[in-house]
Design an enzyme around this catalytic site. Structure first.
Site, PDB file in Angstrom:
ATOM      1  N   GLY A 100       0.817  -1.207   0.000  1.00  9.54           N
ATOM      2  CA  GLY A 100       0.000   0.000   0.000  1.00  9.54           C
ATOM      3  C   GLY A 100       0.851   1.257   0.000  1.00  9.54           C
ATOM      4  N   GLN A 150       2.832  10.327   0.664  1.00  9.18           N
ATOM      5  CA  GLN A 150       4.163   9.714   0.778  1.00  9.18           C
ATOM      6  C   GLN A 150       5.045  10.032  -0.425  1.00  9.18           C
ATOM      7  OE1 GLN A 150       2.310   5.742   1.905  1.00  9.18           O
ATOM      8  NE2 GLN A 150       4.240   5.629   3.021  1.00  9.18           N
ATOM      9  N   CYS A 164       5.748   0.498   7.517  1.00  7.93           N
ATOM     10  CA  CYS A 164       5.439   1.662   6.685  1.00  7.93           C
ATOM     11  C   CYS A 164       6.677   2.064   5.902  1.00  7.93           C
ATOM     12  CB  CYS A 164       4.987   2.820   7.570  1.00  7.93           C
ATOM     13  SG  CYS A 164       4.585   4.296   6.628  1.00  7.93           S
ATOM     14  N   LEU A 165       6.513   2.311   4.615  1.00  7.10           N
ATOM     15  CA  LEU A 165       7.647   2.716   3.778  1.00  7.10           C
ATOM     16  C   LEU A 165       8.217   4.062   4.220  1.00  7.10           C
ATOM     17  CD1 LEU A 165       6.205   1.686   0.298  1.00  7.10           C
ATOM     18  CD2 LEU A 165       8.137   0.607   1.475  1.00  7.10           C
ATOM     19  N   HIS A 204      -4.470   2.006   7.260  1.00  8.73           N
ATOM     20  CA  HIS A 204      -3.118   2.555   7.430  1.00  8.73           C
ATOM     21  C   HIS A 204      -2.873   3.675   6.403  1.00  8.73           C
ATOM     22  CE1 HIS A 204       1.389   2.151   8.025  1.00  8.73           C
ATOM     23  NE2 HIS A 204       1.318   2.784   6.877  1.00  8.73           N
ATOM     24  N   GLU A 205      -3.214   3.396   5.148  1.00 10.56           N
ATOM     25  CA  GLU A 205      -2.991   4.404   4.094  1.00 10.56           C
ATOM     26  C   GLU A 205      -3.892   5.619   4.308  1.00 10.56           C
ATOM     27  OE1 GLU A 205      -0.388   3.967   2.576  1.00 10.56           O
ATOM     28  OE2 GLU A 205      -0.187   1.827   2.949  1.00 10.56           O
ATOM     29  N   HIS A 263      -2.423   8.190   6.541  1.00 11.70           N
ATOM     30  CA  HIS A 263      -1.488   9.122   5.885  1.00 11.70           C
ATOM     31  C   HIS A 263      -2.211  10.354   5.349  1.00 11.70           C
ATOM     32  CE1 HIS A 263       2.318   7.010   5.969  1.00 11.70           C
ATOM     33  NE2 HIS A 263       1.749   5.890   5.563  1.00 11.70           N
TER      34      HIS A 263
HETATM   35 ZN    ZN Z   1       2.557   4.007   5.754  1.00  6.45          ZN
END
Ligand code: ZN
Length: 165
Positions: A46, A51, A91-92, A133-134, A137
């Site tokens: 995701g 991001q 998380c990236l 989660h996304e 953001h």
């Molecule tokens: Zn994330």
């Protein structure tokens, strides 16, 4: 199509609120393509627009093994949630940690596609958790906010080491 750099914690841009898409033009389609390319390049499941430094409510997910099923969610809204449980998340944008997060694992959402067509969807398990989660953001909320004191200390150390390099 392009692979974009992913912003990392504690970049303040990750804290900003994203705005809903109101014109579904070519820039939205391009942002979705960039998100998918960047997601696939990072071998994750995701990724959200903030991001990659785009403050619009766009996110993508791909839960297939072979990166064959990317999906785009625009202006997503959660209509209902149930079956809460602890799930491990990464998380990236916060690459040094993983954390157990308490979240609903069954959700009903309303979302638009890149053409501005709205539909209702039900998600369960990892897709539900990943979407939430996304969506965090999009309101500037990060996994780093959901960890305990011990893990936060570990994260600070990892960041300090990175800056020293
Ligand atoms: Zn994330």
């Amino acid at each position: 199509m392009a692979i974009k750099p992913i912003l990392e914690y504690p970049d303040p841009r990750l804290r900003e609120q994203s705005t809903p898409v109101d014109v579904f033009d070519a820039t939205v389609a391009r942002a979705a393509e960039d998100l998918i390319d960047t997601l696939h390049a990072s071998r994750s499941i995701g990724l959200s627009a903030p991001q990659i430094d785009d403050r619009r409510q766009i996110l993508v997910m791909d839960h297939s093994q072979d990166q064959s099923s990317p999906e785009v969610f625009i202006n997503p809204v959660v209509l209902s949630k149930r079956r809460y449980g602890f799930v491990e998340e990464r998380c990236l944008s916060v690459p040094d940690i993983k954390a157990m997060v308490f979240r609903p694992t069954q959700i009903k959402i309303r979302t638009a596609d890149i053409h501005g067509e709205f539909s209702e969807r039900e998600l369960e398990g990892m897709p539900a958790v990943c979407l939430l989660h996304e969506m965090d953001h999009l309101i500037g909320k990060l996994l780093a906010d959901r960890i305990n004191w011990f893990k936060r200390r570990k994260l600070r150390k990892a960041l300090a080491q990175k800056q020293a390099r």
